[in-house]
Design a protein around this motif. Structure first.
Motif, mmCIF file in Angstrom:
data_model
loop_
_atom_site.group_PDB
_atom_site.id
_atom_site.type_symbol
_atom_site.label_atom_id
_atom_site.label_comp_id
_atom_site.label_asym_id
_atom_site.label_seq_id
_atom_site.Cartn_x
_atom_site.Cartn_y
_atom_site.Cartn_z
ATOM 1 N N PRO A 36 0.825 -1.215 0.000
ATOM 2 C CA PRO A 36 0.000 0.000 0.000
ATOM 3 C C PRO A 36 0.860 1.267 0.000
ATOM 4 C CG PRO A 36 -0.558 -1.446 1.864
ATOM 5 C CD PRO A 36 0.645 -2.022 1.192
ATOM 6 N N ARG A 37 0.325 2.312 -0.620
ATOM 7 C CA ARG A 37 1.036 3.578 -0.748
ATOM 8 C C ARG A 37 1.496 4.136 0.596
ATOM 9 N NH1 ARG A 37 -1.470 9.044 -3.378
ATOM 10 N NH2 ARG A 37 -3.067 8.720 -1.822
ATOM 11 N N GLU A 38 0.658 4.060 1.616
ATOM 12 C CA GLU A 38 1.029 4.608 2.927
ATOM 13 C C GLU A 38 2.267 3.924 3.496
ATOM 14 O OE1 GLU A 38 -2.917 5.785 1.848
ATOM 15 O OE2 GLU A 38 -2.044 3.783 1.950
ATOM 16 N N LEU A 39 2.385 2.623 3.268
ATOM 17 C CA LEU A 39 3.539 1.875 3.773
ATOM 18 C C LEU A 39 4.805 2.224 2.979
ATOM 19 C CD1 LEU A 39 4.544 -0.157 5.834
ATOM 20 C CD2 LEU A 39 3.922 -1.983 4.226
ATOM 21 N N VAL A 40 4.682 2.357 1.671
ATOM 22 C CA VAL A 40 5.836 2.735 0.852
ATOM 23 C C VAL A 40 6.302 4.133 1.252
ATOM 24 C CG1 VAL A 40 6.671 3.123 -1.499
ATOM 25 C CG2 VAL A 40 5.078 1.237 -1.047
ATOM 26 N N PHE A 41 5.350 5.043 1.462
ATOM 27 C CA PHE A 41 5.696 6.404 1.885
ATOM 28 C C PHE A 41 6.372 6.378 3.257
ATOM 29 C CE2 PHE A 41 4.924 10.643 3.572
ATOM 30 C CZ PHE A 41 5.207 11.447 2.474
ATOM 31 N N GLU A 42 5.845 5.587 4.175
ATOM 32 C CA GLU A 42 6.427 5.473 5.521
ATOM 33 C C GLU A 42 7.889 5.014 5.449
ATOM 34 O OE1 GLU A 42 6.090 2.316 9.142
ATOM 35 O OE2 GLU A 42 4.167 3.087 8.400
ATOM 36 N N ALA A 43 8.183 4.099 4.533
ATOM 37 C CA ALA A 43 9.550 3.584 4.404
ATOM 38 C C ALA A 43 10.522 4.680 3.972
ATOM 39 C CB ALA A 43 9.586 2.425 3.417
ATOM 40 N N PHE A 44 10.003 5.741 3.355
ATOM 41 C CA PHE A 44 10.827 6.881 2.945
ATOM 42 C C PHE A 44 10.929 7.946 4.020
ATOM 43 C CE2 PHE A 44 11.346 6.031 -1.552
ATOM 44 C CZ PHE A 44 12.459 6.789 -1.840
ATOM 45 N N THR A 45 10.068 7.889 5.021
ATOM 46 C CA THR A 45 9.964 9.012 5.954
ATOM 47 C C THR A 45 10.480 8.722 7.354
ATOM 48 O OG1 THR A 45 7.705 8.416 6.598
ATOM 49 C CG2 THR A 45 7.956 9.883 4.707
ATOM 50 N N PRO A 68 2.164 14.047 2.351
ATOM 51 C CA PRO A 68 1.880 12.642 2.654
ATOM 52 C C PRO A 68 0.544 12.201 2.062
ATOM 53 C CG PRO A 68 2.410 13.906 4.633
ATOM 54 C CD PRO A 68 2.220 14.876 3.525
ATOM 55 N N PRO A 69 0.417 10.998 1.579
ATOM 56 C CA PRO A 69 1.453 10.025 1.218
ATOM 57 C C PRO A 69 1.754 10.068 -0.279
ATOM 58 C CG PRO A 69 -0.660 8.927 1.219
ATOM 59 C CD PRO A 69 -0.913 10.405 1.495
ATOM 60 N N VAL A 126 12.066 14.578 -7.206
ATOM 61 C CA VAL A 126 10.675 14.539 -6.774
ATOM 62 C C VAL A 126 10.229 13.091 -6.866
ATOM 63 C CG1 VAL A 126 8.315 15.280 -7.249
ATOM 64 C CG2 VAL A 126 10.206 16.898 -7.535
ATOM 65 N N LEU A 127 9.733 12.586 -5.749
ATOM 66 C CA LEU A 127 9.214 11.229 -5.698
ATOM 67 C C LEU A 127 7.705 11.309 -5.584
ATOM 68 C CD1 LEU A 127 11.919 11.127 -3.404
ATOM 69 C CD2 LEU A 127 11.677 8.928 -4.497
ATOM 70 N N THR A 128 7.011 10.573 -6.450
ATOM 71 C CA THR A 128 5.557 10.505 -6.350
ATOM 72 C C THR A 128 5.163 9.066 -6.051
ATOM 73 O OG1 THR A 128 5.372 10.255 -8.758
ATOM 74 C CG2 THR A 128 5.115 12.483 -7.854
ATOM 75 N N PHE A 129 4.142 8.947 -5.223
ATOM 76 C CA PHE A 129 3.630 7.656 -4.775
ATOM 77 C C PHE A 129 2.165 7.599 -5.196
ATOM 78 C CE2 PHE A 129 6.897 9.269 -2.037
ATOM 79 C CZ PHE A 129 7.681 8.193 -1.671
ATOM 80 N N ALA A 130 1.836 6.742 -6.170
ATOM 81 C CA ALA A 130 0.469 6.674 -6.687
ATOM 82 C C ALA A 130 -0.085 5.270 -6.505
ATOM 83 C CB ALA A 130 0.445 7.059 -8.162
ATOM 84 N N PRO A 131 -1.350 5.167 -6.075
ATOM 85 C CA PRO A 131 -1.966 3.837 -5.986
ATOM 86 C C PRO A 131 -2.005 3.184 -7.363
ATOM 87 C CG PRO A 131 -3.360 5.515 -4.970
ATOM 88 C CD PRO A 131 -2.272 6.233 -5.697
ATOM 89 N N ASP A 132 -1.752 1.899 -7.403
ATOM 90 C CA ASP A 132 -1.817 1.110 -8.629
ATOM 91 C C ASP A 132 -2.510 -0.187 -8.238
ATOM 92 O OD1 ASP A 132 -1.405 -0.407 -10.927
ATOM 93 O OD2 ASP A 132 0.579 0.438 -11.288
ATOM 94 N N GLY A 133 -3.832 -0.137 -8.137
ATOM 95 C CA GLY A 133 -4.583 -1.244 -7.559
ATOM 96 C C GLY A 133 -4.225 -1.318 -6.085
ATOM 97 N N ALA A 134 -3.852 -2.513 -5.609
ATOM 98 C CA ALA A 134 -3.431 -2.670 -4.214
ATOM 99 C C ALA A 134 -1.946 -2.344 -4.039
ATOM 100 C CB ALA A 134 -3.706 -4.096 -3.750
ATOM 101 N N ALA A 135 -1.276 -2.082 -5.148
ATOM 102 C CA ALA A 135 0.156 -1.787 -5.131
ATOM 103 C C ALA A 135 0.379 -0.268 -5.209
ATOM 104 C CB ALA A 135 0.833 -2.485 -6.311
ATOM 105 N N THR A 136 1.643 0.117 -5.314
ATOM 106 C CA THR A 136 2.026 1.528 -5.394
ATOM 107 C C THR A 136 3.004 1.715 -6.532
ATOM 108 O OG1 THR A 136 1.821 1.731 -2.997
ATOM 109 C CG2 THR A 136 3.101 3.442 -4.126
ATOM 110 N N ARG A 137 2.765 2.722 -7.364
ATOM 111 C CA ARG A 137 3.734 3.101 -8.392
ATOM 112 C C ARG A 137 4.528 4.273 -7.844
ATOM 113 N NH1 ARG A 137 5.251 2.402 -13.345
ATOM 114 N NH2 ARG A 137 3.504 1.064 -13.863
ATOM 115 N N ILE A 138 5.829 4.064 -7.722
ATOM 116 C CA ILE A 138 6.712 5.141 -7.287
ATOM 117 C C ILE A 138 7.485 5.633 -8.512
ATOM 118 C CG2 ILE A 138 8.522 3.541 -6.557
ATOM 119 C CD1 ILE A 138 9.236 5.593 -4.371
#
Length: 168
Positions: free
Chosen positions: A28-37, A89-90, A110-122
């Motif tokens: 999930p996007r929130e988890l990927v974002f958390e790993a960066f923060t 965030p996020p 610039v890093l963008t975090f976008a939902p891609d179904g249940a996954a995240t496109r960074i």
């Protein structure tokens, strides 16, 4: 040629100074974002294959800084510095990255975090001050491959973290 249509695509003015790397991560996007923060996560996955990270200081907020050392597999240490410019965030992180606070060759990412179904496109879009600095980063420091490896390390780390949290 009457009636012929010509398509024009405008390239951004920075195209010759850019590197763009993207990856879909099965988390999930929130988890990927958390790993960066959070530094407890960053130090576990940041950097290309074989590199480790030692943090000197870390403050994740707009205007805050991350001062760290990348340790190469050959024993070489690389001083690194990041200032967080914009944090949404996020969805998005903008940063300035160099060897030190006063590095005239620092580059913006610039890093963008976008939902891609249940996954995240960074997507990681990096713009260098000059075409020459971009070319040097690619040729001498293997920035494209290093960026891909870093996102691969992030993907492995976050996927494992998501699995552990799901098992609970």
């Amino acid at each position: 040629m009457a009636g012929a249509r010509q398509e024009l695509r405008a390239e951004p003015a920075t195209a010759d100074r850019e590197i763009v790397i993207s990856r879909v991560i099965d988390a999930p996007r929130e988890l990927v974002f958390e790993a960066f923060t959070e530094v407890r996560h960053l130090s576990r996955w940041w950097g290309p294959e074989g590199f480790t990270t030692t943090t000197r200081s870390f403050e994740f907020r707009e205007g805050g800084e991350w001062d760290f050392v990348l340790h190469g597999p050959d024993g070489t240490d690389y001083s690194e510095w990041i200032r967080w410019l914009r944090i949404v965030p996020p969805e998005r992180i903008a940063l300035l990255h160099g060897e030190s606070r006063d590095d005239p060759n620092a580059f913006e990412s610039v890093l963008t975090f976008a939902p891609d179904g249940a996954a995240t496109r960074i997507v990681m879009r990096t713009v260098f001050p000059t075409k020459e600095l971009r070319d040097e980063a690619v040729e001498k420091y293997h920035a494209i491959e290093g960026g891909r490896q870093t996102l691969s390390s992030l993907a492995a780390y976050v996927t494992d973290l998501a699995r552990k949290r799901a098992e609970g």
